[in-house]
Design a protein around this motif. Structure first.
Motif, PDB file in Angstrom:
ATOM      1  N   ARG A 124     -28.401 -37.762   8.333  1.00 36.36           N
ATOM      2  CA  ARG A 124     -29.616 -37.094   8.204  1.00 36.36           C
ATOM      3  C   ARG A 124     -30.403 -36.829   7.137  1.00 36.36           C
ATOM      4  O   ARG A 124     -29.411 -36.205   6.145  1.00 36.36           O
ATOM      5  N   HIS A 125     -31.367 -37.006   6.620  1.00 35.40           N
ATOM      6  CA  HIS A 125     -32.161 -36.768   5.474  1.00 35.40           C
ATOM      7  C   HIS A 125     -33.477 -36.061   5.717  1.00 35.40           C
ATOM      8  O   HIS A 125     -34.544 -36.694   5.860  1.00 35.40           O
ATOM      9  N   GLY A 126     -33.374 -34.699   6.296  1.00 39.01           N
ATOM     10  CA  GLY A 126     -34.334 -34.148   6.760  1.00 39.01           C
ATOM     11  C   GLY A 126     -35.043 -34.802   7.884  1.00 39.01           C
ATOM     12  O   GLY A 126     -34.507 -34.857   9.017  1.00 39.01           O
ATOM     13  N   LYS A 127     -36.228 -35.374   7.782  1.00 37.07           N
ATOM     14  CA  LYS A 127     -36.795 -35.936   9.083  1.00 37.07           C
ATOM     15  C   LYS A 127     -36.340 -37.406   9.363  1.00 37.07           C
ATOM     16  O   LYS A 127     -36.798 -37.962  10.060  1.00 37.07           O
ATOM     17  N   TYR A 128     -35.581 -37.733   8.359  1.00 38.38           N
ATOM     18  CA  TYR A 128     -35.254 -39.324   8.211  1.00 38.38           C
ATOM     19  C   TYR A 128     -33.626 -39.537   8.499  1.00 38.38           C
ATOM     20  O   TYR A 128     -32.784 -38.548   8.258  1.00 38.38           O
ATOM     21  N   ILE A 129     -33.354 -40.500   9.353  1.00 40.55           N
ATOM     22  CA  ILE A 129     -32.028 -40.766   9.557  1.00 40.55           C
ATOM     23  C   ILE A 129     -31.666 -42.210   9.108  1.00 40.55           C
ATOM     24  O   ILE A 129     -32.201 -43.171   9.519  1.00 40.55           O
ATOM     25  N   SER A 130     -30.503 -42.402   8.319  1.00 39.78           N
ATOM     26  CA  SER A 130     -30.353 -43.789   7.903  1.00 39.78           C
ATOM     27  C   SER A 130     -28.946 -43.942   8.911  1.00 39.78           C
ATOM     28  O   SER A 130     -28.289 -43.260   9.156  1.00 39.78           O
ATOM     29  N   VAL A 147     -23.778 -36.052   7.371  1.00 44.76           N
ATOM     30  CA  VAL A 147     -23.580 -36.853   8.409  1.00 44.76           C
ATOM     31  C   VAL A 147     -23.677 -36.179   9.806  1.00 44.76           C
ATOM     32  O   VAL A 147     -23.237 -35.091  10.148  1.00 44.76           O
ATOM     33  N   SER A 148     -24.381 -37.020  10.444  1.00 42.14           N
ATOM     34  CA  SER A 148     -24.884 -36.344  11.869  1.00 42.14           C
ATOM     35  C   SER A 148     -23.658 -36.691  13.042  1.00 42.14           C
ATOM     36  O   SER A 148     -23.309 -35.973  13.760  1.00 42.14           O
ATOM     37  N   THR A 149     -23.480 -37.984  12.927  1.00 44.18           N
ATOM     38  CA  THR A 149     -22.319 -38.413  14.165  1.00 44.18           C
ATOM     39  C   THR A 149     -21.835 -39.579  13.426  1.00 44.18           C
ATOM     40  O   THR A 149     -22.299 -40.368  12.745  1.00 44.18           O
ATOM     41  N   VAL A 150     -20.519 -40.037  13.905  1.00 45.61           N
ATOM     42  CA  VAL A 150     -19.973 -41.416  13.844  1.00 45.61           C
ATOM     43  C   VAL A 150     -19.476 -41.678  15.228  1.00 45.61           C
ATOM     44  O   VAL A 150     -18.963 -40.800  16.017  1.00 45.61           O
ATOM     45  N   ARG A 165     -30.134 -44.405  21.244  1.00 46.57           N
ATOM     46  CA  ARG A 165     -29.642 -43.241  22.107  1.00 46.57           C
ATOM     47  C   ARG A 165     -28.996 -42.272  21.117  1.00 46.57           C
ATOM     48  O   ARG A 165     -29.199 -41.063  21.360  1.00 46.57           O
ATOM     49  N   GLU A 166     -28.227 -42.681  20.041  1.00 44.61           N
ATOM     50  CA  GLU A 166     -27.324 -41.713  19.370  1.00 44.61           C
ATOM     51  C   GLU A 166     -28.551 -41.057  18.779  1.00 44.61           C
ATOM     52  O   GLU A 166     -28.373 -39.910  18.099  1.00 44.61           O
ATOM     53  N   VAL A 167     -29.424 -41.738  18.045  1.00 47.36           N
ATOM     54  CA  VAL A 167     -30.521 -41.040  17.150  1.00 47.36           C
ATOM     55  C   VAL A 167     -31.279 -40.075  18.036  1.00 47.36           C
ATOM     56  O   VAL A 167     -31.529 -39.044  17.323  1.00 47.36           O
ATOM     57  N   GLU A 168     -31.629 -40.295  19.461  1.00 48.69           N
ATOM     58  CA  GLU A 168     -32.446 -39.371  19.830  1.00 48.69           C
ATOM     59  C   GLU A 168     -31.396 -38.135  20.387  1.00 48.69           C
ATOM     60  O   GLU A 168     -32.169 -37.176  20.278  1.00 48.69           O
ATOM     61  N   LYS A 169     -30.090 -38.548  20.606  1.00 47.89           N
ATOM     62  CA  LYS A 169     -29.193 -37.329  20.550  1.00 47.89           C
ATOM     63  C   LYS A 169     -29.325 -36.511  19.581  1.00 47.89           C
ATOM     64  O   LYS A 169     -29.549 -35.070  19.562  1.00 47.89           O
ATOM     65  N   VAL A 170     -29.319 -37.087  18.123  1.00 45.03           N
ATOM     66  CA  VAL A 170     -29.161 -36.014  17.213  1.00 45.03           C
ATOM     67  C   VAL A 170     -30.481 -35.543  16.844  1.00 45.03           C
ATOM     68  O   VAL A 170     -30.614 -34.143  16.520  1.00 45.03           O
ATOM     69  N   VAL A 171     -31.652 -36.077  16.986  1.00 44.33           N
ATOM     70  CA  VAL A 171     -32.868 -35.393  16.957  1.00 44.33           C
ATOM     71  C   VAL A 171     -33.136 -34.281  17.984  1.00 44.33           C
ATOM     72  O   VAL A 171     -33.513 -33.150  17.790  1.00 44.33           O
TER      73      VAL A 171
END
Length: 206
Positions: A145-151, A130-133, A28-34
């Motif tokens: 966030r690393h461009g199109k990638y998220i760790s 850093v997108s979110t904590v 859910r958090e990844v989807e929010k970031v994207v």
């Protein structure tokens, strides 16, 4: 023996449910970031985020850090593991039987789980923002966030970064929190390409 087996299965099912909920929360958090990044791109936003460079000198001797260059996707199998110090890879990516011979309780790990040693730190595998904590139950997770990638770094405490921070490969994200079951630091690491979950083992220098 049958009673003990049922007890073990019940504990494993509880663990599976907790992991499923955590995986869902991360997604859910990844989807929010994207979605948020997509909205900014559509609006052509030029607003700059605050930058707080972190010191990565202590990890720059790692071959996995110093030999990387260019875009994220060009560094497959070169990226450092996201935990410092000696470690064990205790859970791999994908679905598996929780414990062989203990019934058919399946667990689906959305990433890799590392067991570390005292003082282990979670560290960035590549430069990014850093997108979110966020927090989920007893877990604190950091998305980078690393461009199109998220760790994703999960089970972190004493977090040293915040949303908007620019970080480099090897920079400390925070301390790896202790696992209540065995008393060792334990880090769950996930990797996404936008909203698609990836197997981190195909990207890290394990």
């Amino acid at each position: 023996l049958e009673k003990e087996k049922k007890k073990v299965q019940a504990e494993l099912k509880k663990r599976r449910n907790e992991l499923d909920k955590l995986n869902a929360a991360i997604k859910r958090e990844v989807e929010k970031v994207v979605a948020a990044d997509s909205a900014k791109e559509q609006k052509g936003s030029t607003a700059k985020k605050k930058q707080t460079p972190k010191n990565s000198a202590e990890y720059n001797k790692d071959a996995g850090v110093t030999k990387m260059s260019g875009l994220f996707q060009n560094n497959k199998k070169k990226m450092p593991v996201p935990i410092t110090g000696a470690y064990l890879l205790v859970d791999k990516f994908g679905e598996r039987n929780a414990v062989e011979g203990k019934g058919s309780v399946m667990i689906n790990n959305g990433g890799l789980t590392f067991k570390g040693t005292k003082g282990a730190k979670a560290r960035a595998i590549f430069e990014g923002t850093v997108s979110t904590v966020f927090h989920h139950n007893n877990y604190t997770c950091v998305l980078v966030r690393h461009g199109k990638y998220i760790s994703v770094y999960c089970n972190v405490e004493n977090v040293q970064v915040k949303s908007g921070d620019k970080i480099k490969a090897g920079d400390t994200v925070g301390d790896v929190a202790i696992d209540a079951e065995d008393g060792n630091p334990r880090l769950l690491f996930q990797l996404y390409h936008e909203k698609t979950l990836l197997n981190p083992a195909e990207w890290l220098k394990l």
